[in-house]
Design an enzyme around this catalytic site. Structure first.
Site, PDB file in Angstrom:
ATOM      1  N   TYR A 112      15.448  29.932   6.582  1.00 55.76           N
ATOM      2  CA  TYR A 112      14.344  30.733   7.127  1.00 55.76           C
ATOM      3  C   TYR A 112      14.370  30.779   8.658  1.00 55.76           C
ATOM      4  O   TYR A 112      14.510  29.757   9.319  1.00 55.76           O
ATOM      5  CB  TYR A 112      13.004  30.121   6.710  1.00 55.76           C
ATOM      6  CG  TYR A 112      12.727  30.177   5.226  1.00 55.76           C
ATOM      7  CD1 TYR A 112      12.843  31.370   4.517  1.00 55.76           C
ATOM      8  CD2 TYR A 112      12.323  29.035   4.551  1.00 55.76           C
ATOM      9  CE1 TYR A 112      12.570  31.412   3.152  1.00 55.76           C
ATOM     10  CE2 TYR A 112      12.041  29.066   3.189  1.00 55.76           C
ATOM     11  CZ  TYR A 112      12.168  30.259   2.498  1.00 55.76           C
ATOM     12  OH  TYR A 112      11.897  30.296   1.162  1.00 55.76           O
ATOM     13  N   LYS A 128       0.850  -1.197   0.000  1.00 55.71           N
ATOM     14  CA  LYS A 128       0.000   0.000   0.000  1.00 55.71           C
ATOM     15  C   LYS A 128       0.880   1.240   0.000  1.00 55.71           C
ATOM     16  O   LYS A 128       2.085   1.168   0.279  1.00 55.71           O
ATOM     17  CB  LYS A 128      -0.917  -0.007   1.227  1.00 55.71           C
ATOM     18  CG  LYS A 128      -0.189   0.025   2.562  1.00 55.71           C
ATOM     19  CD  LYS A 128      -1.148  -0.221   3.714  1.00 55.71           C
ATOM     20  CE  LYS A 128      -0.388  -0.346   5.011  1.00 55.71           C
ATOM     21  NZ  LYS A 128      -0.888   0.422   6.105  1.00 55.71           N
TER      22      LYS A 128
HETATM   23  C1  LIG Z   1      -4.255  -4.086   7.923  1.00 57.92           C
HETATM   24  C2  LIG Z   1      -2.775  -4.042   7.824  1.00 57.92           C
HETATM   25  N1  LIG Z   1      -2.087  -5.191   7.772  1.00 57.92           N
HETATM   26  C3  LIG Z   1      -0.742  -5.202   7.695  1.00 57.92           C
HETATM   27  C4  LIG Z   1      -0.029  -4.022   7.673  1.00 57.92           C
HETATM   28  C5  LIG Z   1       1.469  -4.099   7.606  1.00 57.92           C
HETATM   29  O1  LIG Z   1       2.026  -3.606   8.779  1.00 57.92           O
HETATM   30  P1  LIG Z   1       3.609  -3.608   8.970  1.00 57.92           P
HETATM   31  O2  LIG Z   1       4.116  -2.563   8.018  1.00 57.92           O
HETATM   32  O3  LIG Z   1       3.824  -3.255  10.384  1.00 57.92           O
HETATM   33  O4  LIG Z   1       4.049  -4.960   8.596  1.00 57.92           O
HETATM   34  C6  LIG Z   1      -0.709  -2.807   7.740  1.00 57.92           C
HETATM   35  C7  LIG Z   1       0.029  -1.550   7.749  1.00 57.92           C
HETATM   36  O5  LIG Z   1      -0.206  -0.641   8.473  1.00 57.92           O
HETATM   37  C8  LIG Z   1      -2.123  -2.815   7.805  1.00 57.92           C
HETATM   38  O6  LIG Z   1      -2.821  -1.686   7.851  1.00 57.92           O
END
Ligand SMILES: Cc1ncc(COP(=O)(O)O)c(C=O)c1O
Length: 385
Positions: free
Chosen positions: A277, A44
């Site tokens: 700045y 993601k």
């Molecule tokens: C539903 C879900 N599963 C798995 C993950 C993966 O988490 P991590 O990056 O800690 O492995 C996330 C990330 O936030 C998530 O939202």
């Protein structure tokens, strides 16, 4: 000009080098950590800033059998890029692209009755059963279905839809609140609640292909949380979910992203010279300043003003004064790196450079945020494809 389209050989203002061999090795390491479970590569938010499609392809090559995204749009983009395996997405809003998701064969998360109604409708229209994974809120207090009556209602309705041929319940799943704090009492409580909710659903007749709750910290520290599948995000990119539980090297992981920029200017200034700045940094004596041409528009946290570490000419320097939108300055203490000298903001750390974790500490945040926020203006350069 779209800098992301810059040819690989062009001199770049800045670059995020993505080492796909490191990513593949990380996937293999994670598979070894969870031998009985399948690995979902969570890509993601553009693969946590590393580029979703190249990272997804590399992860699949190395044995990840699932891909995971938050939004359906992210998942559909993976499908459109030719990733044909299992892809799950979990962040839905009413009126979302359910029909496209069903037709693309995505596994969709359903955490409430409204979502089940919408996906069932889409499956009817598409004349294709939807792959649905029921999400239980076992204690995170965020998305997902509450235990008790709500869960009973959702499970019952999903089973009816399954009998009508409109859905196939492929998974039962949940997400931890505090897996990065081993020993936190919520971890055992969530595991117990998850087992109860799974047992209830299976007792009513649900036959899931996968049951899953583990994210990276749980998969690294809590074998009893692995069930059939582990959803790994940050560990895939070679970053520890929490430095207090171990460094990447402790877990056999290697950071995948190296962020660097070409020093744009080196100049001599007298002592007492205000820098950037607000003049929050004033040169303590005669010195040289180096201009690093990346700023908060590129994802460099403004909170790291005065603290962020950068490797230039073999030495760690510190952001002098404020990080601006497109640039910041480092005090080079009289050194004069030649034209084209590189400022390495972070990387694996074994060539003397800081790590994303060092930046997280400098900015008072987590390394997840450091890599994920690197902006689209910084070209991703893939190596070891
Ligand atoms: C539903 C879900 N599963 C798995 C993950 C993966 O988490 P991590 O990056 O800690 O492995 C996330 C990330 O936030 C998530 O939202």
């Amino acid at each position: 000009m779209n800098e992301t389209a810059a040819p690989r050989t062009a001199p770049l203002r800045a670059r995020a080098e993505i080492d796909l061999a490191a990513l593949r090795a990380n996937v293999r390491t994670l598979r070894a950590h969870a031998p009985g479970a399948a690995v979902m590569a969570v890509v993601k938010s553009d693969g946590y800033g590393h580029g979703a499609v190249p990272c997804a392809r590399a992860a699949v090559e190395a044995g990840a059998s699932w891909l995971g995204t938050a939004t359906p749009e992210e998942a559909l983009a993976l499908r459109a890029a030719g990733l044909t395996g299992r892809i799950m997405c979990w962040l839905w809003t009413p009126g979302g692209p359910w029909r496209e998701a069903v037709e693309a064969g995505l596994d969709v998360s359903v955490g409430g009755m409204w979502a089940l109604r919408e996906v069932t409708e889409a499956a009817r229209d598409a004349r294709t059963p939807a792959r649905v994974q029921l999400k239980a809120d076992t204690g995170l207090g965020r998305g997902g279905c509450q235990p008790g009556e709500d869960w009973a209602e959702l499970v019952g309705a999903a089973l009816r839809a399954e009998r009508e041929g409109l859905v196939r319940v492929t998974g039962l799943w949940s997400h931890f609140a505090c897996a990065d704090e081993p020993g936190h009492p919520s971890i055992a409580a969530q595991l117990t609640r998850f087992r109860e909710m799974v047992t209830y659903a299976e007792g009513r007749g649900v036959r899931p292909e996968v049951r899953h709750i583990a994210n990276s910290p749980a998969m690294l520290t809590l074998p009893e949380s692995h069930f059939d599948l582990v959803r790994t995000g940050i560990a895939l990119y070679g970053i520890s979910p929490n430095p207090e539980i171990g460094s990447p090297a402790d877990f056999g992981l290697r950071p995948v992203m190296t962020l660097s920029a070409s020093i744009a200017l080196v100049k001599h200034v007298p002592g007492g010279h205000g820098v950037s700045y607000g003049h929050h940094y004033v040169t303590p004596g005669e010195t040289t300043l180096g201009l690093v041409p990346v700023g908060y528009a590129d994802g460099i946290p403004r909170h790291a003003s005065g603290t962020g570490p950068v490797l230039v000419d073999g030495k760690w320097r510190t952001v002098a004064g404020r990080v601006a939108m497109d640039q910041f300055v480092v005090d080079l203490g009289g050194d004069e790196p030649g034209p084209g000298a590189q400022a390495v903001l972070f990387g694996p750390g074994d060539r003397g450079e800081p790590t994303a974790e060092d930046w997280a500490q400098a900015a008072g945040t987590i390394a997840y945020e450091i890599v994920t926020r690197i902006g689209t203006r910084v070209p991703r350069v893939y190596v070891n494809e």
